[in-house]
Design an enzyme around this catalytic site. Structure first.
Site, PDB file in Angstrom:
ATOM      1  N   TYR A 161       3.695   9.622 -10.939  1.00 29.63           N
ATOM      2  CA  TYR A 161       2.676   8.820 -10.245  1.00 29.63           C
ATOM      3  C   TYR A 161       1.903   7.922 -11.231  1.00 29.63           C
ATOM      4  O   TYR A 161       1.732   6.724 -10.995  1.00 29.63           O
ATOM      5  CB  TYR A 161       1.729   9.753  -9.497  1.00 29.63           C
ATOM      6  CG  TYR A 161       0.749   9.070  -8.576  1.00 29.63           C
ATOM      7  CD1 TYR A 161       1.191   8.303  -7.495  1.00 29.63           C
ATOM      8  CD2 TYR A 161      -0.630   9.193  -8.764  1.00 29.63           C
ATOM      9  CE1 TYR A 161       0.289   7.695  -6.637  1.00 29.63           C
ATOM     10  CE2 TYR A 161      -1.540   8.584  -7.912  1.00 29.63           C
ATOM     11  CZ  TYR A 161      -1.077   7.832  -6.850  1.00 29.63           C
ATOM     12  OH  TYR A 161      -1.967   7.223  -6.003  1.00 29.63           O
ATOM     13  N   ASN A 177       0.808  -1.224   0.000  1.00 29.85           N
ATOM     14  CA  ASN A 177       0.000   0.000   0.000  1.00 29.85           C
ATOM     15  C   ASN A 177       0.841   1.274   0.000  1.00 29.85           C
ATOM     16  O   ASN A 177       0.424   2.294  -0.537  1.00 29.85           O
ATOM     17  CB  ASN A 177      -0.906  -0.064   1.256  1.00 29.85           C
ATOM     18  CG  ASN A 177      -1.397   1.284   1.702  1.00 29.85           C
ATOM     19  OD1 ASN A 177      -2.357   1.818   1.168  1.00 29.85           O
ATOM     20  ND2 ASN A 177      -0.731   1.868   2.706  1.00 29.85           N
ATOM     21  N   THR A 187      -6.845  11.680   2.928  1.00 28.14           N
ATOM     22  CA  THR A 187      -5.572  11.341   3.587  1.00 28.14           C
ATOM     23  C   THR A 187      -4.561  12.464   3.365  1.00 28.14           C
ATOM     24  O   THR A 187      -4.812  13.401   2.608  1.00 28.14           O
ATOM     25  CB  THR A 187      -4.972  10.047   2.990  1.00 28.14           C
ATOM     26  OG1 THR A 187      -4.643  10.315   1.621  1.00 28.14           O
ATOM     27  CG2 THR A 187      -5.918   8.875   3.063  1.00 28.14           C
ATOM     28  N   LYS A 191       2.189   3.787 -11.116  1.00 29.98           N
ATOM     29  CA  LYS A 191       0.965   2.996 -10.872  1.00 29.98           C
ATOM     30  C   LYS A 191       0.636   2.133 -12.099  1.00 29.98           C
ATOM     31  O   LYS A 191       0.213   0.988 -11.956  1.00 29.98           O
ATOM     32  CB  LYS A 191      -0.210   3.915 -10.501  1.00 29.98           C
ATOM     33  CG  LYS A 191      -0.091   4.525  -9.107  1.00 29.98           C
ATOM     34  CD  LYS A 191      -0.086   3.472  -7.997  1.00 29.98           C
ATOM     35  CE  LYS A 191      -0.099   4.081  -6.608  1.00 29.98           C
ATOM     36  NZ  LYS A 191       0.000   3.102  -5.532  1.00 29.98           N
TER      37      LYS A 191
END
Ligand SMILES: NC(=O)c1ccc[n+]([C@@H]2O[C@H](COP(=O)([O-])OP(=O)(O)OC[C@H]3O[C@@H](n4cnc5c(N)ncnc54)[C@H](OP(=O)(O)O)[C@@H]3O)[C@@H](O)[C@H]2O)c1
Length: 250
Positions: free
Chosen positions: A152, A85, A189, A156
């Protein structure tokens, strides 16, 4: 005993995944640079053991996982799951203005560490009767190009292809191991805070992400983690190579 190893448990989604697994009597081994006192002090049916590690550093990552594997080999394991994660969204910046050290750290945490850890993991349990489950946390950014998210989106997308390829190998080898992707969509978050703090010159969609927060569109990590954890607790329902998303549920 049921064990799960979860990376990035100091906060955010990883902390919620760890807590919900512990509530379901799964013993969790968590990793991050920071600690999580709440999980360490929690009085839940499943235990919590923390390893501090910087996943930028591959030597440290390898040594830490070798220690975790040695510890787990001493346990009477009934099931063993790995949730990868931990990730970074930064650097958020157009290509041509990237800092190489930040770019290296990004690729190490988001892509190289999961590859190194998966390799150690599948090697360590090759001759065991355990059917392993590995869940890699992905993002919708893997499938669309966003100005400023060149790093990113690429890491991913790389993680998605890697996961899919490992699934193909495990299927062919008839190991019974399952490796899946889970897309948590947008959550409230620190990572979203970092996204909102980007300069519009670095991230042209910054206002859209500020609106997600003001319009209360960011999901709570406990709600998102519940979707993944329910799937992990029902191992027979997991299909090797599947892409699960929180959006499949709500
Ligand atoms: N938030 C979203 O809206 C969103 C959307 C789609 C996908 N995701 C994905 O969901 C996952 C969790 O994201 P999140 O929002 O919970 O992020 P977060 O709140 O920023 O937490 C990230 C976790 O990763 C750990 N981590 C980061 N760098 C590390 C390093 N060098 N070594 C060890 N651990 C490290 C952090 O721990 P330390 O800092 O203590 O090391 C922390 O526990 C990520 O894979 C992310 O890409 C998030």
């Amino acid at each position: 005993m049921k064990y799960a190893v979860v990376t990035g448990t100091s906060k955010g989604l990883g902390a919620s995944i760890a807590k919900l697994l512990m509530e379901a009597s799964v013993n969790v081994i968590g990793l991050a640079r920071g600690k999580n006192q709440e999980l360490e002090n929690a009085n839940l049916p499943g235990s919590y053991k923390h390893y501090q590690v910087d996943l930028v550093d591959m030597e440290q990552t390898e040594k830490t996982f070798e220690n975790i594997i040695s510890f787990l080999k001493e346990q009477p394991l009934e099931s063993l799951q790995l949730v990868q994660n931990a990730a970074l969204v930064t650097p958020i910046e157009q290509v041509g203005k990237q800092d190489i050290a930040k770019l290296t750290a990004h690729v190490h945490v988001n892509l190289l560490a999961p590859m190194v850890v998966s390799n150690l993991w599948l090697d360590a349990w090759r001759d065991s009767n355990l059917s392993l489950v590995i869940a890699n946390i992905t993002s919708g950014a893997a499938n669309r190009s966003v100005y400023g998210w060149n790093a990113y989106g690429s890491t991913k997308a790389g993680l998605d292809r890697y996961t899919d390829t490992v699934a193909v190998e495990q299927e062919k080898l008839e190991t019974g191991n399952k490796i899946i992707l889970f897309d948590p969509s947008i959550m409230d978050t620190d990572m979203q805070g970092e996204i909102r703090s980007a300069d519009p010159s670095q991230f042209v969609d910054v206002d859209q992400f500020k609106n997600y927060k003001t319009e209360d569109k960011l999901r709570d990590t406990d709600v998102v983690a519940k979707v993944l954890v329910e799937r992990l607790l029902d191992e027979s329902s997991i299909q090797n190579g599947e892409y699960y998303s929180v959006k499949d549920v709500f």
